[in-house]
Design a protein around this motif. Structure first.
Motif, PDB file in Angstrom:
ATOM      1  N   LEU A   1     102.223 -47.861  67.838  1.00  0.00           N
ATOM      2  CA  LEU A   1     102.538 -49.224  67.431  1.00  0.00           C
ATOM      3  C   LEU A   1     103.618 -49.120  66.369  1.00  0.00           C
ATOM      4  N   GLN A   2     104.850 -49.434  66.742  1.00  0.00           N
ATOM      5  CA  GLN A   2     105.995 -49.237  65.853  1.00  0.00           C
ATOM      6  C   GLN A   2     106.014 -47.811  65.295  1.00  0.00           C
ATOM      7  N   HIS A   3     105.991 -46.855  66.220  1.00  0.00           N
ATOM      8  CA  HIS A   3     106.194 -45.439  65.902  1.00  0.00           C
ATOM      9  C   HIS A   3     105.020 -44.798  65.167  1.00  0.00           C
ATOM     10  N   ARG A   4     103.868 -45.455  65.148  1.00  0.00           N
ATOM     11  CA  ARG A   4     102.700 -44.889  64.478  1.00  0.00           C
ATOM     12  C   ARG A   4     101.473 -45.155  65.344  1.00  0.00           C
ATOM     13  N   GLU A   5     100.588 -44.171  65.472  1.00  0.00           N
ATOM     14  CA  GLU A   5      99.391 -44.344  66.281  1.00  0.00           C
ATOM     15  C   GLU A   5      98.553 -45.498  65.732  1.00  0.00           C
ATOM     16  N   ILE A   6      97.943 -46.234  66.649  1.00  0.00           N
ATOM     17  CA  ILE A   6      97.152 -47.402  66.256  1.00  0.00           C
ATOM     18  C   ILE A   6      96.050 -47.007  65.276  1.00  0.00           C
ATOM     19  N   PHE A   7      95.334 -45.925  65.567  1.00  0.00           N
ATOM     20  CA  PHE A   7      94.228 -45.553  64.677  1.00  0.00           C
ATOM     21  C   PHE A   7      94.736 -45.128  63.299  1.00  0.00           C
ATOM     22  N   VAL A   8      95.921 -44.547  63.253  1.00  0.00           N
ATOM     23  CA  VAL A   8      96.493 -44.153  61.969  1.00  0.00           C
ATOM     24  C   VAL A   8      96.762 -45.384  61.114  1.00  0.00           C
ATOM     25  N   ARG A   9      97.314 -46.416  61.706  1.00  0.00           N
ATOM     26  CA  ARG A   9      97.583 -47.657  60.963  1.00  0.00           C
ATOM     27  C   ARG A   9      96.284 -48.238  60.402  1.00  0.00           C
ATOM     28  N   SER A  10      95.215 -48.167  61.177  1.00  0.00           N
ATOM     29  CA  SER A  10      93.936 -48.698  60.683  1.00  0.00           C
ATOM     30  C   SER A  10      93.382 -47.837  59.557  1.00  0.00           C
ATOM     31  N   VAL A  11      93.477 -46.519  59.689  1.00  0.00           N
ATOM     32  CA  VAL A  11      93.008 -45.622  58.629  1.00  0.00           C
ATOM     33  C   VAL A  11      93.797 -45.855  57.348  1.00  0.00           C
TER      34      VAL A  11
END
Length: 240
Positions: free
Chosen positions: A27-37
């Motif tokens: 999601l915009q160059h970053r994994e979805i789970f990473v953004r949530s973390v």
């Protein structure tokens, strides 16, 4: 008050129809789970983060977090259902002295960290807090295809995450559910209510959609671009 965030990413995301679980999609160059973390890992109010991940993808998740320099995140294997995954996350920190827990779906990477203080200020023993959004559509209650009731949508809210509880309350609620052979609840607030506690709601500051299909991912990208444009930030910035 010692606070932990449990980010639940234990599913496979079959509705996304992709070769990898949806939480690993970019999601915009970053994994979805990473953004949530990152929402919780970057908050001064959060003392620990637990990522509940499908067992087959735990190693990959760890490598990705390392790549972004995100440390001190515990990764535990998820279960067959969301309820079991959350319970495993709770069990993993049973003896670490956490007073409060925020339980968040990794598939909701757009939640604003600016609401964490309000959640923590509101939660108390016997009282949980759920982030919600008002419904814009009329809802029909049906029975075998026939409309039997049309509730007033002014009183309806869409349940979202994070959901915030005292640790001892939600842990006890999960244990009671297991004792009652309830194993497939998709909402932790329901378990808390079932254990005699109360729930209050907090309207989300931002669009806090759940990403389940390809179209949702496209919408989320547009929302991120709009936020970045408004704030003059990079699209890669963590969610605030």
């Amino acid at each position: 008050m010692k606070t932990v965030a449990i980010v639940v990413a234990g599913g496979r995301g079959d509705r996304m129809k992709a070769s990898i679980p949806k939480q690993f999609m970019l999601l915009q160059h970053r994994e979805i789970f990473v953004r949530s973390v990152e929402i919780f890992h970057g908050s001064d109010l959060i003392d620990g983060v637990v990522l509940v991940m499908h067992p087959d993808w735990m190693e990959a998740a760890g490598r990705i977090l390392d790549k972004y320099g995100i440390d001190s995140v515990g990764i535990v294997p998820g279960g067959e259902t969301r309820q079991e995954s959350v319970y495993r996350g709770l069990c993993s920190i049973e003896y670490e002295g956490f007073d409060t827990v925020l339980i968040h779906d990794a598939a909701r990477p757009l939640f604003s960290a600016f609401q964490i203080p309000d959640l923590l200020k509101t939660v108390e023993k016997g009282l949980g807090v759920v982030v919600v959004e008002p419904l814009s559509d009329t809802v029909y209650i049906t029975d075998h295809g026939s409309v039997v009731r049309i509730p007033d949508r002014a009183n309806l809210r869409a349940a979202e995450t994070p959901q915030t509880f005292r640790y001892e309350d939600i842990f006890a609620a999960h244990r009671k559910a297991i004792d009652e052979n309830l194993t497939s609840s998709t909402d932790d607030a329901r378990l808390l209510l079932n254990n005699g506690c109360k729930i209050v709601t907090l309207d989300s500051l931002t669009r806090n959609m759940k990403i389940t299909g390809p179209q949702d991912l496209e919408i989320a990208e547009l929302l991120l671009k709009s936020r970045a444009k408004t704030k003059g930030e990079s699209f890669d910035s963590p969610i605030e």
